[in-house]
Design a protein around this motif. Structure first.
Motif, PDB file in Angstrom:
ATOM      1  N   LEU A 189       1.859   1.562  -3.726  1.00 42.77           N
ATOM      2  CA  LEU A 189       2.755   0.766  -4.559  1.00 42.77           C
ATOM      3  C   LEU A 189       4.008   0.366  -3.792  1.00 42.77           C
ATOM      4  O   LEU A 189       4.443  -0.784  -3.858  1.00 42.77           O
ATOM      5  CB  LEU A 189       3.118   1.535  -5.831  1.00 42.77           C
ATOM      6  CG  LEU A 189       4.087   0.846  -6.776  1.00 42.77           C
ATOM      7  CD1 LEU A 189       3.522  -0.469  -7.297  1.00 42.77           C
ATOM      8  CD2 LEU A 189       4.438   1.773  -7.934  1.00 42.77           C
ATOM      9  N   GLU A 190       4.585   1.292  -3.052  1.00 42.80           N
ATOM     10  CA  GLU A 190       5.803   1.007  -2.297  1.00 42.80           C
ATOM     11  C   GLU A 190       5.577  -0.114  -1.281  1.00 42.80           C
ATOM     12  O   GLU A 190       6.396  -1.024  -1.145  1.00 42.80           O
ATOM     13  CB  GLU A 190       6.299   2.267  -1.581  1.00 42.80           C
ATOM     14  CG  GLU A 190       7.571   2.055  -0.804  1.00 42.80           C
ATOM     15  CD  GLU A 190       8.049   3.315  -0.085  1.00 42.80           C
ATOM     16  OE1 GLU A 190       9.023   3.206   0.674  1.00 42.80           O
ATOM     17  OE2 GLU A 190       7.461   4.399  -0.280  1.00 42.80           O
ATOM     18  N   THR A 191       4.449  -0.080  -0.576  1.00 35.64           N
ATOM     19  CA  THR A 191       4.138  -1.115   0.405  1.00 35.64           C
ATOM     20  C   THR A 191       3.945  -2.464  -0.275  1.00 35.64           C
ATOM     21  O   THR A 191       4.451  -3.489   0.185  1.00 35.64           O
ATOM     22  CB  THR A 191       2.862  -0.737   1.191  1.00 35.64           C
ATOM     23  OG1 THR A 191       3.070   0.531   1.811  1.00 35.64           O
ATOM     24  CG2 THR A 191       2.529  -1.771   2.248  1.00 35.64           C
ATOM     25  N   LEU A 192       3.210  -2.469  -1.398  1.00 33.03           N
ATOM     26  CA  LEU A 192       2.967  -3.702  -2.137  1.00 33.03           C
ATOM     27  C   LEU A 192       4.274  -4.330  -2.616  1.00 33.03           C
ATOM     28  O   LEU A 192       4.517  -5.523  -2.411  1.00 33.03           O
ATOM     29  CB  LEU A 192       2.037  -3.433  -3.328  1.00 33.03           C
ATOM     30  CG  LEU A 192       1.802  -4.604  -4.276  1.00 33.03           C
ATOM     31  CD1 LEU A 192       1.182  -5.796  -3.556  1.00 33.03           C
ATOM     32  CD2 LEU A 192       0.936  -4.156  -5.443  1.00 33.03           C
ATOM     33  N   THR A 193       5.131  -3.529  -3.242  1.00 35.17           N
ATOM     34  CA  THR A 193       6.384  -4.082  -3.767  1.00 35.17           C
ATOM     35  C   THR A 193       7.304  -4.546  -2.631  1.00 35.17           C
ATOM     36  O   THR A 193       8.009  -5.546  -2.781  1.00 35.17           O
ATOM     37  CB  THR A 193       7.103  -3.082  -4.692  1.00 35.17           C
ATOM     38  OG1 THR A 193       7.346  -1.857  -3.989  1.00 35.17           O
ATOM     39  CG2 THR A 193       6.288  -2.825  -5.951  1.00 35.17           C
ATOM     40  N   GLN A 194       7.276  -3.862  -1.488  1.00 33.79           N
ATOM     41  CA  GLN A 194       8.069  -4.318  -0.338  1.00 33.79           C
ATOM     42  C   GLN A 194       7.600  -5.688   0.125  1.00 33.79           C
ATOM     43  O   GLN A 194       8.408  -6.574   0.405  1.00 33.79           O
ATOM     44  CB  GLN A 194       7.975  -3.314   0.820  1.00 33.79           C
ATOM     45  CG  GLN A 194       8.777  -2.059   0.617  1.00 33.79           C
ATOM     46  CD  GLN A 194       8.545  -1.033   1.721  1.00 33.79           C
ATOM     47  OE1 GLN A 194       7.649  -1.173   2.547  1.00 33.79           O
ATOM     48  NE2 GLN A 194       9.358   0.016   1.713  1.00 33.79           N
ATOM     49  N   LYS A 195       6.284  -5.882   0.192  1.00 33.63           N
ATOM     50  CA  LYS A 195       5.733  -7.171   0.622  1.00 33.63           C
ATOM     51  C   LYS A 195       6.064  -8.271  -0.382  1.00 33.63           C
ATOM     52  O   LYS A 195       6.400  -9.391   0.006  1.00 33.63           O
ATOM     53  CB  LYS A 195       4.220  -7.078   0.814  1.00 33.63           C
ATOM     54  CG  LYS A 195       3.822  -6.290   2.039  1.00 33.63           C
ATOM     55  CD  LYS A 195       2.324  -6.318   2.236  1.00 33.63           C
ATOM     56  CE  LYS A 195       1.971  -5.659   3.546  1.00 33.63           C
ATOM     57  NZ  LYS A 195       0.683  -6.112   4.058  1.00 33.63           N
ATOM     58  N   LEU A 196       5.965  -7.959  -1.673  1.00 32.79           N
ATOM     59  CA  LEU A 196       6.298  -8.943  -2.696  1.00 32.79           C
ATOM     60  C   LEU A 196       7.780  -9.311  -2.629  1.00 32.79           C
ATOM     61  O   LEU A 196       8.142 -10.488  -2.713  1.00 32.79           O
ATOM     62  CB  LEU A 196       5.929  -8.423  -4.084  1.00 32.79           C
ATOM     63  CG  LEU A 196       4.426  -8.277  -4.358  1.00 32.79           C
ATOM     64  CD1 LEU A 196       4.200  -7.528  -5.660  1.00 32.79           C
ATOM     65  CD2 LEU A 196       3.739  -9.629  -4.371  1.00 32.79           C
ATOM     66  N   ASN A 197       8.632  -8.307  -2.455  1.00 31.86           N
ATOM     67  CA  ASN A 197      10.068  -8.563  -2.332  1.00 31.86           C
ATOM     68  C   ASN A 197      10.371  -9.409  -1.094  1.00 31.86           C
ATOM     69  O   ASN A 197      11.198 -10.323  -1.151  1.00 31.86           O
ATOM     70  CB  ASN A 197      10.855  -7.257  -2.286  1.00 31.86           C
ATOM     71  CG  ASN A 197      10.886  -6.542  -3.619  1.00 31.86           C
ATOM     72  OD1 ASN A 197      10.818  -7.167  -4.672  1.00 31.86           O
ATOM     73  ND2 ASN A 197      10.979  -5.227  -3.586  1.00 31.86           N
ATOM     74  N   LEU A 198       9.717  -9.116   0.013  1.00 32.30           N
ATOM     75  CA  LEU A 198       9.913  -9.870   1.246  1.00 32.30           C
ATOM     76  C   LEU A 198       9.563 -11.342   1.032  1.00 32.30           C
ATOM     77  O   LEU A 198      10.247 -12.232   1.534  1.00 32.30           O
ATOM     78  CB  LEU A 198       9.068  -9.270   2.376  1.00 32.30           C
ATOM     79  CG  LEU A 198       9.243  -9.880   3.760  1.00 32.30           C
ATOM     80  CD1 LEU A 198      10.677  -9.694   4.260  1.00 32.30           C
ATOM     81  CD2 LEU A 198       8.268  -9.253   4.738  1.00 32.30           C
ATOM     82  N   GLY A 199       8.506 -11.601   0.277  1.00 30.51           N
ATOM     83  CA  GLY A 199       8.096 -12.969  -0.023  1.00 30.51           C
ATOM     84  C   GLY A 199       8.828 -13.575  -1.204  1.00 30.51           C
ATOM     85  O   GLY A 199       8.505 -14.681  -1.635  1.00 30.51           O
ATOM     86  N   GLN A 200       9.778 -12.838  -1.754  1.00 27.88           N
ATOM     87  CA  GLN A 200      10.562 -13.265  -2.917  1.00 27.88           C
ATOM     88  C   GLN A 200       9.655 -13.652  -4.091  1.00 27.88           C
ATOM     89  O   GLN A 200       9.879 -14.639  -4.782  1.00 27.88           O
ATOM     90  CB  GLN A 200      11.504 -14.409  -2.548  1.00 27.88           C
ATOM     91  CG  GLN A 200      12.520 -14.017  -1.505  1.00 27.88           C
ATOM     92  CD  GLN A 200      13.469 -15.132  -1.142  1.00 27.88           C
ATOM     93  OE1 GLN A 200      13.202 -16.303  -1.373  1.00 27.88           O
ATOM     94  NE2 GLN A 200      14.599 -14.762  -0.566  1.00 27.88           N
ATOM     95  N   ILE A 201       8.629 -12.831  -4.289  1.00 27.59           N
ATOM     96  CA  ILE A 201       7.674 -13.042  -5.379  1.00 27.59           C
ATOM     97  C   ILE A 201       8.027 -12.077  -6.506  1.00 27.59           C
ATOM     98  O   ILE A 201       8.099 -10.857  -6.290  1.00 27.59           O
ATOM     99  CB  ILE A 201       6.225 -12.824  -4.893  1.00 27.59           C
ATOM    100  CG1 ILE A 201       5.890 -13.859  -3.815  1.00 27.59           C
ATOM    101  CG2 ILE A 201       5.253 -12.891  -6.058  1.00 27.59           C
ATOM    102  CD1 ILE A 201       4.551 -13.653  -3.153  1.00 27.59           C
ATOM    103  N   LYS A 202       8.241 -12.610  -7.705  1.00 28.90           N
ATOM    104  CA  LYS A 202       8.569 -11.783  -8.865  1.00 28.90           C
ATOM    105  C   LYS A 202       7.323 -11.053  -9.348  1.00 28.90           C
ATOM    106  O   LYS A 202       6.212 -11.583  -9.290  1.00 28.90           O
ATOM    107  CB  LYS A 202       9.147 -12.638  -9.987  1.00 28.90           C
ATOM    108  CG  LYS A 202      10.481 -13.254  -9.633  1.00 28.90           C
ATOM    109  CD  LYS A 202      11.006 -14.089 -10.768  1.00 28.90           C
ATOM    110  CE  LYS A 202      12.326 -14.735 -10.364  1.00 28.90           C
ATOM    111  NZ  LYS A 202      12.858 -15.576 -11.430  1.00 28.90           N
ATOM    112  N   TYR A 203       7.524  -9.839  -9.854  1.00 32.01           N
ATOM    113  CA  TYR A 203       6.415  -9.022 -10.338  1.00 32.01           C
ATOM    114  C   TYR A 203       6.916  -8.065 -11.398  1.00 32.01           C
ATOM    115  O   TYR A 203       8.111  -7.822 -11.515  1.00 32.01           O
ATOM    116  CB  TYR A 203       5.768  -8.254  -9.181  1.00 32.01           C
ATOM    117  CG  TYR A 203       6.720  -7.319  -8.471  1.00 32.01           C
ATOM    118  CD1 TYR A 203       6.870  -5.997  -8.896  1.00 32.01           C
ATOM    119  CD2 TYR A 203       7.483  -7.750  -7.389  1.00 32.01           C
ATOM    120  CE1 TYR A 203       7.757  -5.138  -8.261  1.00 32.01           C
ATOM    121  CE2 TYR A 203       8.376  -6.903  -6.759  1.00 32.01           C
ATOM    122  CZ  TYR A 203       8.499  -5.600  -7.202  1.00 32.01           C
ATOM    123  OH  TYR A 203       9.376  -4.753  -6.572  1.00 32.01           O
TER     124      TYR A 203
END
Length: 113
Positions: free
Chosen positions: A74-88
């Motif tokens: 989960l931590e890796t996924l949310t880091q990648k989403l945050n890096l891409g500025q993708i809301k989740y």
């Protein structure tokens, strides 16, 4: 990273023609469902839940989301989403250890488990 199809989520009325198609024509059967705070059902083929139906007042059938299982923390996924500025949105499945991450891209919602 391995990706596996998990389920399709449909929004449809209880008396929808889609319900008849899925159960009576295609042979899916209603089965066990987590204690979500909204009405719906899970449709199974054998022991595999394929379609999660959320009951809707609309007479039309809409795709709610498509779910995939991924082998990423989960931590890796949310880091990648945050890096891409993708809301989740992150949610915990009731009575389960499963964590869902919902991502909307345009008109499509992805659930990553």
């Amino acid at each position: 990273m391995a990706i596996t199809f998990n389920h399709l989520n449909l929004l449809m009325s209880k008396d929808s023609g889609a319900n008849y198609l899925l159960t009576e024509v295609m042979g899916l059967a209603s089965g066990s469902r987590p204690n979500f705070p909204f009405k719906g059902l899970w449709l199974y083929q054998g022991d595999k839940a394929l379609i999660h139906v959320i009951e809707s007042d609309k007479q039309q059938t809409d795709i709610g989301h498509i779910a995939f299982e991924i082998d990423m923390k989960l931590e890796t996924l949310t880091q990648k989403l945050n890096l891409g500025q993708i809301k989740y949105n992150v949610r915990q499945v009731p009575d389960s250890e499963l964590v869902q991450v919902f991502v909307r891209t345009g008109n499509v919602v992805f659930e990553l488990i």
